[in-house]
Design an enzyme around this catalytic site. Structure first.
Site, PDB file in Angstrom:
ATOM      1  CE  LYS A 111      -4.354  -1.721   1.802  1.00 50.55           C
ATOM      2  NZ  LYS A 111      -5.349  -1.668   2.875  1.00 50.55           N
ATOM      3  CE  LYS A 192      -9.437  -9.194  -2.571  1.00 53.41           C
ATOM      4  NZ  LYS A 192     -10.009  -9.270  -1.262  1.00 53.41           N
ATOM      5  CE  LYS A 195     -14.507  -3.705   1.843  1.00 51.85           C
ATOM      6  NZ  LYS A 195     -13.372  -3.254   2.627  1.00 51.85           N
TER       7      LYS A 195
HETATM    8  P1  ADP Z   1     -11.672  -5.849  -0.546  1.00 53.38           P
HETATM    9  O1  ADP Z   1     -10.517  -6.466  -1.270  1.00 53.38           O
HETATM   10  O2  ADP Z   1     -12.917  -5.929  -1.310  1.00 53.38           O
HETATM   11  O3  ADP Z   1     -11.336  -4.469  -0.041  1.00 53.38           O
HETATM   12  P2  ADP Z   1     -11.188  -6.760   2.086  1.00 53.38           P
HETATM   13  O4  ADP Z   1      -9.754  -7.031   1.841  1.00 53.38           O
HETATM   14  O5  ADP Z   1     -11.578  -5.582   2.900  1.00 53.38           O
HETATM   15  O6  ADP Z   1     -11.966  -6.740   0.701  1.00 53.38           O
HETATM   16  O7  ADP Z   1     -11.812  -8.073   2.710  1.00 53.38           O
HETATM   17  C1  ADP Z   1     -12.871  -8.103   3.617  1.00 53.38           C
HETATM   18  C2  ADP Z   1     -13.246  -9.553   3.807  1.00 53.38           C
HETATM   19  O8  ADP Z   1     -13.940 -10.060   2.630  1.00 53.38           O
HETATM   20  C3  ADP Z   1     -12.056 -10.491   4.015  1.00 53.38           C
HETATM   21  O9  ADP Z   1     -12.381 -11.417   5.039  1.00 53.38           O
HETATM   22  C4  ADP Z   1     -11.878 -11.209   2.704  1.00 53.38           C
HETATM   23  O10 ADP Z   1     -11.397 -12.514   2.889  1.00 53.38           O
HETATM   24  C5  ADP Z   1     -13.289 -11.210   2.116  1.00 53.38           C
HETATM   25  N1  ADP Z   1     -13.207 -11.063   0.663  1.00 53.38           N
HETATM   26  C6  ADP Z   1     -12.835  -9.950   0.010  1.00 53.38           C
HETATM   27  N2  ADP Z   1     -12.887 -10.121  -1.321  1.00 53.38           N
HETATM   28  C7  ADP Z   1     -13.290 -11.403  -1.515  1.00 53.38           C
HETATM   29  C8  ADP Z   1     -13.527 -12.183  -2.679  1.00 53.38           C
HETATM   30  N3  ADP Z   1     -13.376 -11.673  -3.897  1.00 53.38           N
HETATM   31  N4  ADP Z   1     -13.940 -13.459  -2.525  1.00 53.38           N
HETATM   32  C9  ADP Z   1     -14.106 -13.970  -1.292  1.00 53.38           C
HETATM   33  N5  ADP Z   1     -13.892 -13.292  -0.152  1.00 53.38           N
HETATM   34  C10 ADP Z   1     -13.494 -12.017  -0.249  1.00 53.38           C
END
Ligand code: ADP
Ligand code: TRP
Length: 326
Positions: A111, A192, A195
């Site tokens: 980051k 993946k 958000k």
């Molecule tokens: P993002 O990448 O969307 O910002 P975060 O890293 O904040 O998501 O993850 C929040 C939670 O959601 C974590 O526990 C993560 O394992 C789960 N998560 C995030 N993206 C996915 C995904 N594409 N598939 C499955 N689980 C996810």
């Protein structure tokens, strides 16, 4: 009963991946486990942010978690900054954490590379996360791979603090969320669904209207092969759709593949399944969002309960580390 804890940082929009991978599993366990769920608003301040955005999203995330089934009587449910004790523990834990330890965190390295100005709080973010975890004597933290290192840091810091200053904290461990499919981006299925990074068409947002969900699924990137097979390595797009279908309906992606003659048919089924999964959450969200005062009173009650536990733990830590009682 083991205590399990997780936080959701109010940046970006919650999506199907968050729901399948994190929200649904933690809420499914809230009757059998002692569960703590909170909106980690302080963590949203570690990168460039808009104050109004963070405030709006904090309420939105809390409302969405309630809509997804968080039971504020069954679990401890609150907004992180409403329990200011966490900031005091953050400082005490900083006094038991090495600079090198924080600096080595992979997420910090990644980051900070992308930022022109790196906030001090981005470096100390895992220590705040440790405070979140240790404040409530957490046993288990269900996290994805990317957060595992932070939970290990929390464990190291707790064990060092205990060894130097006397037994104070429960040692937490990272647990894998139960076989959560990793949901991929619909328009770029080798990344993946996220958000923070997914483009508008790539993420199925928890609060998207049914028509929008449908359109996104129907436009998902697949490939030119006619038959449907589950092969994540070589056919990421089609395999992701099968994984989404499996996660929504409870089936097995490879077996589900046999039910479809082509991608078009598969997309229709996925669109139906996603709409059926997310629509009840969205409807409940819209209902709850009509009465934000109610949601805020639920959050206040949660924070009051959390502060009782937190206050006692901070007091123990203050005494152990050498602060004179006032
Ligand atoms: P993002 O990448 O969307 O910002 P975060 O890293 O904040 O998501 O993850 C929040 C939670 O959601 C974590 O526990 C993560 O394992 C789960 N998560 C995030 N993206 C996915 C995904 N594409 N598939 C499955 N689980 C996810
Ligand atoms: N850092 C986590 C994320 O961005 C959210 C979080 C904050 C958290 N505090 C936590 C998760 C404590 C588990 C335990 O996804």
């Amino acid at each position: 009963m083991p205590r399990r804890l997780t936080g959701f940082t109010p940046s970006g929009d919650l999506h199907l991946g968050n729901y399948i991978g994190a929200i649904r599993p933690i809420l499914a366990g809230q009757d059998e486990t002692d569960t703590v769920v909170f909106v980690s608003d302080l963590h949203a301040l570690t990168l460039d942010h808009d104050p109004d955005d963070v405030r709006r999203r904090t309420l939105e995330f809390a409302t969405a978690l309630l809509a997804a089934g968080a039971d504020p009587d069954g679990c401890l449910f609150f907004v992180q900054s409403h329990v200011p004790e966490v900031l005091e523990l953050h400082y005490l834990l900083e006094c038991a954490t090495g600079y090198g330890e924080a600096h080595r965190m992979i997420q910090f390295k990644e980051k900070s590379k992308r930022q022109e100005q790196v906030r001090m709080s981005l470096l100390t973010y895992p220590v705040l996360m440790a405070a979140d975890i240790l404040l409530y004597d957490t046993d288990e933290v269900p996290v994805g791979e990317d957060q595992r290192q932070h939970v290990e840091l929390a464990r190291d810091v707790a064990s060092r603090f205990n060894a130097r200053y006397g037994p104070t904290f429960t040692l937490p461990r990272a647990v894998n969320p139960p076989v959560a499919a990793r949901i991929m981006d619909l328009t770029a299925p080798d990344a993946k669904m996220s958000k923070s990074t997914s483009a508008a068409g790539g993420a199925l947002r928890l609060l998207d209207e049914p028509d929008v969900l449908r359109r996104k699924v129907l436009r998902a990137v697949t490939d030119a092969q006619r038959e449907v097979t589950y092969d994540p390595e070589n056919r990421p797009g089609v395999s992701n759709l099968l994984a989404i279908l499996a996660a929504c309906t409870g089936g097995d992606p490879a077996r589900l593949a046999r039910d479809f003659g082509g991608n078009g048919e598969l997309k229709q089924a996925v669109a139906d399944a996603v709409v059926a999964t997310l629509t009840p959450v969205r409807e409940r969200y819209l209902e709850l969002a009509r009465d934000p005062a109610h949601v805020r009173s639920v959050l206040r009650a949660g924070a009051a309960r959390a502060r009782k536990l937190a206050g006692e733990k901070v007091q123990e830590a203050r005494e152990a580390i050498g602060l004179l009682a006032g």
